[in-house]
Design an enzyme around this catalytic site. Structure first.
Site, PDB file in Angstrom:
ATOM      1  N   ASP A 234      -6.300  -3.898  10.840  1.00  8.88           N
ATOM      2  CA  ASP A 234      -5.088  -3.135  10.538  1.00  8.88           C
ATOM      3  C   ASP A 234      -4.886  -2.106  11.640  1.00  8.88           C
ATOM      4  O   ASP A 234      -5.848  -1.689  12.292  1.00  8.88           O
ATOM      5  CB  ASP A 234      -5.179  -2.442   9.171  1.00  8.88           C
ATOM      6  CG  ASP A 234      -3.796  -2.108   8.620  1.00  8.88           C
ATOM      7  OD1 ASP A 234      -3.204  -2.974   7.941  1.00  8.88           O
ATOM      8  OD2 ASP A 234      -3.295  -1.000   8.886  1.00  8.88           O
TER       9      ASP A 234
ATOM     10  N   ALA B 276      -4.887  -4.178   5.282  1.00 11.00           N
ATOM     11  CA  ALA B 276      -4.746  -3.068   4.338  1.00 11.00           C
ATOM     12  C   ALA B 276      -3.564  -3.328   3.395  1.00 11.00           C
ATOM     13  O   ALA B 276      -2.552  -3.894   3.812  1.00 11.00           O
ATOM     14  CB  ALA B 276      -4.548  -1.761   5.090  1.00 11.00           C
ATOM     15  N   PRO B 277      -3.705  -2.947   2.120  1.00  8.60           N
ATOM     16  CA  PRO B 277      -4.754  -2.122   1.496  1.00  8.60           C
ATOM     17  C   PRO B 277      -6.002  -2.876   1.059  1.00  8.60           C
ATOM     18  O   PRO B 277      -6.899  -2.293   0.469  1.00  8.60           O
ATOM     19  CB  PRO B 277      -4.056  -1.532   0.277  1.00  8.60           C
ATOM     20  CG  PRO B 277      -3.080  -2.597  -0.119  1.00  8.60           C
ATOM     21  CD  PRO B 277      -2.594  -3.208   1.172  1.00  8.60           C
ATOM     22  N   GLY B 278      -6.079  -4.182   1.304  1.00  8.62           N
ATOM     23  CA  GLY B 278      -7.309  -4.910   1.085  1.00  8.62           C
ATOM     24  C   GLY B 278      -7.401  -5.749  -0.163  1.00  8.62           C
ATOM     25  O   GLY B 278      -8.451  -6.343  -0.439  1.00  8.62           O
TER      26      GLY B 278
ATOM     27  N   CYS C 265       6.271 -10.903   1.127  1.00  9.86           N
ATOM     28  CA  CYS C 265       6.874 -10.644  -0.185  1.00  9.86           C
ATOM     29  C   CYS C 265       8.375 -10.442   0.022  1.00  9.86           C
ATOM     30  O   CYS C 265       8.945  -9.416  -0.334  1.00  9.86           O
ATOM     31  CB  CYS C 265       6.217  -9.449  -0.882  1.00  9.86           C
ATOM     32  SG  CYS C 265       6.205  -7.929   0.082  1.00  9.86           S
TER      33      CYS C 265
END
Length: 438
Positions: A283, A261-263, A374
């Protein structure tokens, strides 16, 4: 619509921004989510103005609070809305070049409507702030306040990158990277989407990924255009797109995405597979899974099986696995500035443990694994990969390479992994590594 023309707003941008910031602070949600609650009924120009005020205030939160705490010793105990209205006013007078009298007058008028007992206090605090300045020198405290980052981040990046590169990174974190368009070839062609966007006055330039384009300018943001709502393209960071390319999935592969998620990456993998093969998207949040299911449906994805599960111990066998791990988001400060001020070393250490468990699980269960964060932090990136002991596969890339050594810890495969940096690549800061499974 501009926030102010003659000192009077028909729509009080400052008031809505203060509400947004209060909700972000109280619930830990994103600015985008908070704006949807408070400004969804307004047109895109007003929402854009509120978004700009909220983001730009959050970017400079430490300096803004420095002014306010030195002007009001009990600032932290003030009503949450009043605190954030003061923050917006300080942003205006110190960083938006709004005349201090106008910024003060606007804040006083807004607070009078809600609770007049705070009006004289707001006026007094802002009058004090008007005459204050931050001393600029080479100390970590001064750099933190003038480049708007936590002191720990200044010290950490000095050590990681060197002082000059660290300052360039922090300067880049104050500027949102350009939007990137990823064409969704499950619903349209690259040629059709490019033509559509150009007809709608969106200026594009190609990137090293065929289906990804950098947005150089626009009349209307491409996210507000019809084809975006139809799923023919998505807005996705360039480095984020490279993660799926690094996985290099084939149409006959079984792929497991352990934190799906969020995909967005899941949908990109599905596109690269031509909606063939099989993707298992895992998830641990029912709510995130609900949103992901809706997003994948919008994008025309049909080869994904969605599973509720914990990526640390989810049992599977696959050709390839993606570990797009939960992380500190220290590479995303330009787009998520609120994350700068909520970093917690205790939570950071707990996150490291989760990342390593997910990575070990993936390496045990798949022939090839791509690990991505990230984050700019060595501990979440090179140190995690090095702790697993798996063979690192060299990735070809126009981005940068990894960190060879940090705080006495060496990473011998530094030239095989990938790092992107906001100040070097005009995108979020990412780490990407490819490993062979056991």
């Amino acid at each position: 619509m501009s926030a102010r023309s003659d000192g009077r707003d028909v729509i009080p941008t400052q008031e809505i921004a203060a509400k947004v910031l209060s909700l972000v602070e109280k619930e830990g949600i994103s600015v985008k989510t908070a704006i949807a609650r408070f400004a969804g009924k307004y047109d895109y120009k007003i929402r854009g103005s509120v978004h700009a005020y909220s983001i730009e205030t959050l970017k400079r939160l430490n300096a803004i609070d420095y002014f306010l705490k030195n002007s009001a010793p009990k600032f932290d105990s003030l009503n949450l809305f009043v605190k954030n209205l003061l923050r917006v006013a300080v942003y205006e007078m110190k960083y938006k070049n709004v005349h201090p009298a106008l910024a003060t007058d606007s804040a006083v008028r807004i607070v009078k409507k809600r609770d007049s007992k705070f009006a004289s206090l707001v006026n007094a605090i802002l009058r004090k702030v008007e005459d204050m300045e931050i001393e600029s020198n080479d100390s970590v405290e001064s750099v933190a306040l003038t480049l708007f980052h936590p002191e720990w981040f200044v010290s950490y990046t000095y050590e990681l990158l060197g002082e000059n590169e660290a300052k360039k990174l922090m300067e880049a974190n104050l500027i949102a990277p350009p939007p990137y368009i990823r064409v969704n070839e499950l619903k349209s062609s690259v040629e059709s989407v490019v033509r559509y966007l150009e007809e709608n006055e969106v200026v594009l330039s190609p990137t090293f990924i065929d289906e990804v384009f950098r947005v150089e300018g626009y009349e209307k943001h491409p996210a507000s255009l019809e084809w975006h709502s139809k799923g023919k393209y998505v807005i996705q960071d360039l480095a984020s797109c490279f993660v799926s390319c690094a996985l290099n999935p084939s149409p006959d592969d079984t792929v497991v995405d352990l934190a799906a998620a969020p995909g967005m990456k899941t949908s990109h993998i599905a596109m690269l597979m031509g909606n063939e093969g099989k993707i298992i998207a895992v998830d641990n949040s029912p709510e995130r899974i609900r949103r992901m299911r809706s997003k994948l449906r919008q994008l025309g994805v049909r080869n994904v099986e969605i599973r509720l599960g914990d990526g640390c111990n989810f049992n599977f066998v696959a050709d390839k696995a993606l570990v797009d791990a939960p992380c500190s988001s220290t590479g995303s400060y330009a787009t998520q500035p609120n994350v700068k001020w909520t970093f917690d070393w205790r939570k950071f250490r707990a996150t490291l443990s989760v990342q390593r468990k997910m990575l070990r699980n993936a390496v045990r269960s798949a022939h090839e694994v791509v690990y991505a964060t990230c984050s700019i932090m060595f501990e979440e990136n090179e140190a995690n990969v090095g702790s697993i002991g798996a063979e690192v596969v060299r990735l070809d890339t126009p981005f940068s390479r990894g960190i060879r050594e940090f705080r006495g810890k060496k990473f011998d495969s530094w030239d095989k992994v990938v790092r992107s940096f906001p100040h070097l690549h005009n995108c979020s800061g990412f780490f990407i590594a490819k490993l062979k499974g056991e």
